[in-house]
Design a protein around this motif. Structure first.
Motif, mmCIF file in Angstrom:
data_model
loop_
_atom_site.group_PDB
_atom_site.id
_atom_site.type_symbol
_atom_site.label_atom_id
_atom_site.label_comp_id
_atom_site.label_asym_id
_atom_site.label_seq_id
_atom_site.Cartn_x
_atom_site.Cartn_y
_atom_site.Cartn_z
ATOM 1 N N PRO A 162 32.647 21.410 4.039
ATOM 2 C CA PRO A 162 33.739 20.880 4.869
ATOM 3 C C PRO A 162 33.159 20.041 6.013
ATOM 4 C CG PRO A 162 33.998 23.239 4.491
ATOM 5 C CD PRO A 162 32.621 22.882 4.040
ATOM 6 N N LEU A 163 33.224 18.739 5.885
ATOM 7 C CA LEU A 163 32.627 17.837 6.869
ATOM 8 C C LEU A 163 33.661 17.406 7.896
ATOM 9 C CD1 LEU A 163 30.549 15.502 4.499
ATOM 10 C CD2 LEU A 163 29.795 17.573 5.675
ATOM 11 N N THR A 164 33.174 16.967 9.048
ATOM 12 C CA THR A 164 34.030 16.450 10.104
ATOM 13 C C THR A 164 33.671 14.992 10.356
ATOM 14 O OG1 THR A 164 34.155 18.618 11.173
ATOM 15 C CG2 THR A 164 34.769 16.703 12.492
ATOM 16 N N LEU A 165 34.638 14.107 10.156
ATOM 17 C CA LEU A 165 34.449 12.695 10.457
ATOM 18 C C LEU A 165 35.124 12.373 11.781
ATOM 19 C CD1 LEU A 165 35.227 10.991 6.998
ATOM 20 C CD2 LEU A 165 33.070 11.961 7.821
ATOM 21 N N SER A 166 34.535 11.469 12.535
ATOM 22 C CA SER A 166 35.184 10.999 13.755
ATOM 23 C C SER A 166 36.416 10.197 13.362
ATOM 24 C CB SER A 166 34.235 10.119 14.559
ATOM 25 O OG SER A 166 34.021 8.884 13.896
ATOM 26 N N PRO A 167 37.372 10.008 14.274
ATOM 27 C CA PRO A 167 38.558 9.202 13.933
ATOM 28 C C PRO A 167 38.184 7.818 13.402
ATOM 29 C CG PRO A 167 38.928 10.363 15.992
ATOM 30 C CD PRO A 167 37.494 10.594 15.626
ATOM 31 N N GLU A 168 37.167 7.199 13.999
ATOM 32 C CA GLU A 168 36.741 5.866 13.553
ATOM 33 C C GLU A 168 36.138 5.929 12.149
ATOM 34 O OE1 GLU A 168 37.186 6.236 17.764
ATOM 35 O OE2 GLU A 168 35.797 7.305 16.424
ATOM 36 N N GLU A 169 35.293 6.946 11.925
ATOM 37 C CA GLU A 169 34.689 7.117 10.610
ATOM 38 C C GLU A 169 35.760 7.385 9.553
ATOM 39 O OE1 GLU A 169 30.287 9.072 11.461
ATOM 40 O OE2 GLU A 169 32.067 10.368 11.469
ATOM 41 N N SER A 170 36.706 8.217 9.896
ATOM 42 C CA SER A 170 37.761 8.577 8.952
ATOM 43 C C SER A 170 38.564 7.349 8.535
ATOM 44 C CB SER A 170 38.680 9.625 9.573
ATOM 45 O OG SER A 170 39.681 10.019 8.672
ATOM 46 N N THR A 171 38.896 6.518 9.510
ATOM 47 C CA THR A 171 39.664 5.304 9.214
ATOM 48 C C THR A 171 38.884 4.361 8.312
ATOM 49 O OG1 THR A 171 40.857 5.446 11.318
ATOM 50 C CG2 THR A 171 40.799 3.304 10.229
ATOM 51 N N GLU A 172 37.609 4.127 8.658
ATOM 52 C CA GLU A 172 36.794 3.215 7.864
ATOM 53 C C GLU A 172 36.545 3.766 6.468
ATOM 54 O OE1 GLU A 172 32.697 0.551 8.241
ATOM 55 O OE2 GLU A 172 32.988 2.270 9.582
ATOM 56 N N PHE A 173 36.239 5.049 6.384
ATOM 57 C CA PHE A 173 35.967 5.679 5.088
ATOM 58 C C PHE A 173 37.191 5.598 4.183
ATOM 59 C CE2 PHE A 173 35.864 9.403 2.279
ATOM 60 C CZ PHE A 173 34.631 9.229 1.664
ATOM 61 N N SER A 174 38.355 5.918 4.707
ATOM 62 C CA SER A 174 39.583 5.892 3.904
ATOM 63 C C SER A 174 39.883 4.481 3.417
ATOM 64 C CB SER A 174 40.763 6.418 4.730
ATOM 65 O OG SER A 174 40.557 7.770 5.087
ATOM 66 N N ALA A 218 30.262 3.840 2.845
ATOM 67 C CA ALA A 218 30.939 5.130 2.682
ATOM 68 C C ALA A 218 29.924 6.250 2.516
ATOM 69 C CB ALA A 218 31.888 5.079 1.489
ATOM 70 N N ILE A 219 28.871 5.995 1.737
ATOM 71 C CA ILE A 219 27.809 6.993 1.563
ATOM 72 C C ILE A 219 27.132 7.269 2.900
ATOM 73 C CG2 ILE A 219 25.562 7.433 0.497
ATOM 74 C CD1 ILE A 219 26.537 5.850 -1.946
ATOM 75 N N LYS A 220 26.915 6.237 3.677
ATOM 76 C CA LYS A 220 26.273 6.398 4.990
ATOM 77 C C LYS A 220 27.127 7.265 5.916
ATOM 78 C CE LYS A 220 24.258 3.742 8.820
ATOM 79 N NZ LYS A 220 24.014 2.373 9.364
ATOM 80 N N ILE A 221 28.438 7.063 5.859
ATOM 81 C CA ILE A 221 29.350 7.877 6.674
ATOM 82 C C ILE A 221 29.271 9.338 6.247
ATOM 83 C CG2 ILE A 221 31.785 8.346 7.169
ATOM 84 C CD1 ILE A 221 32.252 5.304 7.043
ATOM 85 N N GLN A 222 29.289 9.568 4.939
ATOM 86 C CA GLN A 222 29.190 10.935 4.430
ATOM 87 C C GLN A 222 27.837 11.555 4.774
ATOM 88 O OE1 GLN A 222 31.562 12.889 2.161
ATOM 89 N NE2 GLN A 222 32.773 11.598 3.518
ATOM 90 N N GLN A 223 26.777 10.754 4.696
ATOM 91 C CA GLN A 223 25.445 11.260 5.017
ATOM 92 C C GLN A 223 25.350 11.672 6.479
ATOM 93 O OE1 GLN A 223 22.540 11.463 2.687
ATOM 94 N NE2 GLN A 223 22.193 12.909 4.353
ATOM 95 N N GLY A 224 25.901 10.849 7.356
ATOM 96 C CA GLY A 224 25.891 11.195 8.775
ATOM 97 C C GLY A 224 26.642 12.479 9.061
ATOM 98 N N ALA A 225 27.789 12.628 8.395
ATOM 99 C CA ALA A 225 28.589 13.844 8.585
ATOM 100 C C ALA A 225 27.861 15.056 8.021
ATOM 101 C CB ALA A 225 29.949 13.678 7.918
ATOM 102 N N LEU A 226 27.185 14.891 6.883
ATOM 103 C CA LEU A 226 26.428 15.998 6.292
ATOM 104 C C LEU A 226 25.247 16.380 7.177
ATOM 105 C CD1 LEU A 226 25.943 17.945 3.924
ATOM 106 C CD2 LEU A 226 24.596 16.142 2.822
ATOM 107 N N ASP A 227 24.559 15.398 7.736
ATOM 108 C CA ASP A 227 23.442 15.681 8.643
ATOM 109 C C ASP A 227 23.919 16.467 9.857
ATOM 110 O OD1 ASP A 227 21.764 14.326 6.936
ATOM 111 O OD2 ASP A 227 21.755 12.463 8.108
#
Length: 536
Positions: free
Chosen positions: A468-480, A522-531
């Motif tokens: 269960p990852l947490t994205l910032s509001p900005e990350e969430s918008t860009e990822f979606s 998108a992978i970079k966003i997920q990687q940052g959240a996983l880290d």
């Protein structure tokens, strides 16, 4: 108990989250001290807390938990009993079934938040950043001691529920048994296996041999069929050590569609399609068509749920007088005999962000009462109530063991299905802030279903599943934004590859297009959240 406030679909000129709420709360201590002054100090000892004294009242945003038999939670025995035991009068905010998202956005846009919000519509980090929910890091240890004790004793769950900056903001449903964490998998006509003297398949090669036998020896028109979603064949893709989506290898985020093994998976599916082993109408197959195909003897295997498919079909066949119809849940397929399945994303963590969770809003005037109400689901009595219901009504105690009413008893006494009855008296078939007890499965699942759940649960999938990852509001918008277009393109191209409309030689071209659409970002966003998650 007050009459529910109905949020209707007629008001749906919805303001999206970006424009609502106040500034985030700077410190959880402010809310805590406000709660103390309003309701007074209370002991953290479970036995001395409930029922709370002083006529406590709270507002609660949650859907009607037994929609087939009630129009309001006020009419549901479970909620009536919960209020009685906790000493808290709950005013429910409800919404039209099927329109939760619109109602949720409408509620947020109004700026009038109930004391407790139970939903999965928007991540807690975004809600907190908009000043909608509270930081409960200091409040939970003080007013939710049972929940906090559970988190301390289960550090893996603690890691899953807290934010990247170590805030506690939610009360989740928690699963403890592997059979509750993988509830879907391969389903096969066992009577056909017996008739052909075939063992349950384990490898992809054995699957192909079985499907071929169904077609050639039993004249089965649909040896394997799935519903109209490209991810329903993920259980086949997992045998090639990929997942059709994001997953991880040793802390590195992967995207299955880009991996070399993706071509091997598509080659197999395309081959099965050409040979007539995979449903010719897979791209449009619905639940209704799959139900009809299985019960009429046209289909031999699929991917499905222990309850919604396996149990339902077994019960329907019995009602139809078919005494030979039999199903079995098979192990997840692998490439080599003896391998352990490890890339099946449907497996859930103990806490799954696929289920709604409860939060306390910044508008809550009695935070202590809210925290104690939500804590009740993690007490022994609360777990018993939310899992099994009310003694003498929905279950009895026989020789010290909880025995829920049987399906026949429920039908005779209440003229309800077992599923509907459970939703009136408990939340174990739904969701909510409590620990799910596996004991009820003994009485609500057939031996065939329990066998399937046990097999599906034998895997190492959590080694590769994204937590269960947490994205910032900005990350969430860009990822979606990125993934919306990529998902549409993926779905379109996989159908073409399997059907042979698009040659498999174009897979590299397809993957290049996916990369041009921004998948690396998108992978970079997920990687940052996983880290960030791994540092919790």
């Amino acid at each position: 108990m007050k009459t529910a406030k109905a949020i209707t679909a007629a008001l749906l000129t919805v303001a999206i989250l970006s424009g609502c709420g106040s500034q985030p709360q700077k410190s959880s201590n402010a809310g805590s001290s406000g709660a103390s002054s309003a309701s007074g100090a209370a002991s953290s000892s479970t036995g001395s807390v409930y029922p709370l004294q002083g006529g406590k009242k709270l507002t609660y945003w949650v859907g009607v938990t037994a929609p087939n038999n009630a129009t309001s939670n006020d009419d549901i025995p479970l909620w009536q009993e919960l209020q009685k035991r906790t000493g808290i009068d709950i005013e429910f905010s409800t919404f039209v079934s099927g329109q939760e998202k619109e109602a949720f956005n409408l509620m947020l846009a109004s700026g009038e938040y109930p004391d407790i919000i139970e939903s999965k519509q928007i991540e807690t980090g975004t809600l907190f950043s908009k000043g909608i929910i509270m930081d409960l890091t200091d409040i939970i240890p003080k007013y939710s001691p049972n929940y906090y004790k559970y988190l301390q004793e289960h550090p893996d769950v603690m890691k899953q529920v807290k934010s990247d900056d170590s805030k506690l903001m939610l009360y989740p449903l928690i699963r403890e048994d592997p059979r509750q964490m993988t509830t879907t998998g391969p389903i096969i006509r066992k009577d056909w296996l017996d008739k052909l003297n075939i063992q349950e398949p384990e490898t992809i090669a054995e699957w192909e041999a079985m499907l071929t036998a169904f077609k050639e020896k039993l004249n089965c028109p649909i040896p394997l069929g799935t519903r109209a979603s490209t991810t329903t064949t993920n259980f086949i893709a997992s045998a090639f050590n990929i997942y059709l989506g994001f997953y991880q290898e040793d802390g590195n985020v992967k995207y299955g569609y880009l991996e070399p093994a993706f071509k091997d998976y598509l080659t197999t599916m395309s081959s099965w399609y050409k040979k007539g082993l995979y449903d010719k109408n897979f791209a449009s197959a619905s639940k209704e068509t799959q139900d009809a195909n299985f019960l009429s003897g046209k289909q031999g295997s699929t991917f499905g749920a222990a309850g919604g498919q396996l149990g339902t079909w077994m019960s329907a066949a019995k009602s139809n007088g078919d005494t030979t119809f039999n199903l079995v849940g098979a192990k997840l397929p692998v490439s080599k005999k003896g391998d352990t399945p490890a890339y099946y994303d449907i497996t859930q963590f103990q806490y799954s962000n696929g289920n709604p969770w409860a939060m306390i809003s910044t508008k809550c005037k009695d935070v202590e009462a809210a925290a104690r109400l939500l804590d009740y689901g993690y007490t022994e009595e609360g777990k018993k109530l939310l899992n099994f219901g009310i003694e003498g009504k929905s279950y009895n105690v026989v020789n010290g063991e909880i025995v829920p009413l049987s399906e026949q008893e429920i039908k005779d006494k209440f003229n309800m299905t077992q599923s509907d009855f459970r939703k009136m008296y408990a939340r174990s078939s739904d969701s909510g802030p409590f620990v799910l007890d596996p004991h009820f499965m003994k009485y609500t699942q057939t031996p065939t279903q329990l066998d399937a759940l046990a097999k599906w649960g034998q895997n190492d999938n959590l080694k590769h599943k994204m937590p269960p990852l947490t994205l910032s509001p900005e990350e969430s918008t860009e990822f979606s934004s990125i993934m919306a277009d990529i998902k549409t393109y993926n779905d379109e191209m996989i159908v073409k590859f399997i059907m042979g409309v698009e040659p498999l030689s174009n897979i590299e071209k397809y993957q290049a297009t996916v990369k041009s659409m921004g998948i690396d970002k998108a992978i970079k966003i997920q990687q940052g959240a996983l880290d960030r998650y791994n540092k919790r």
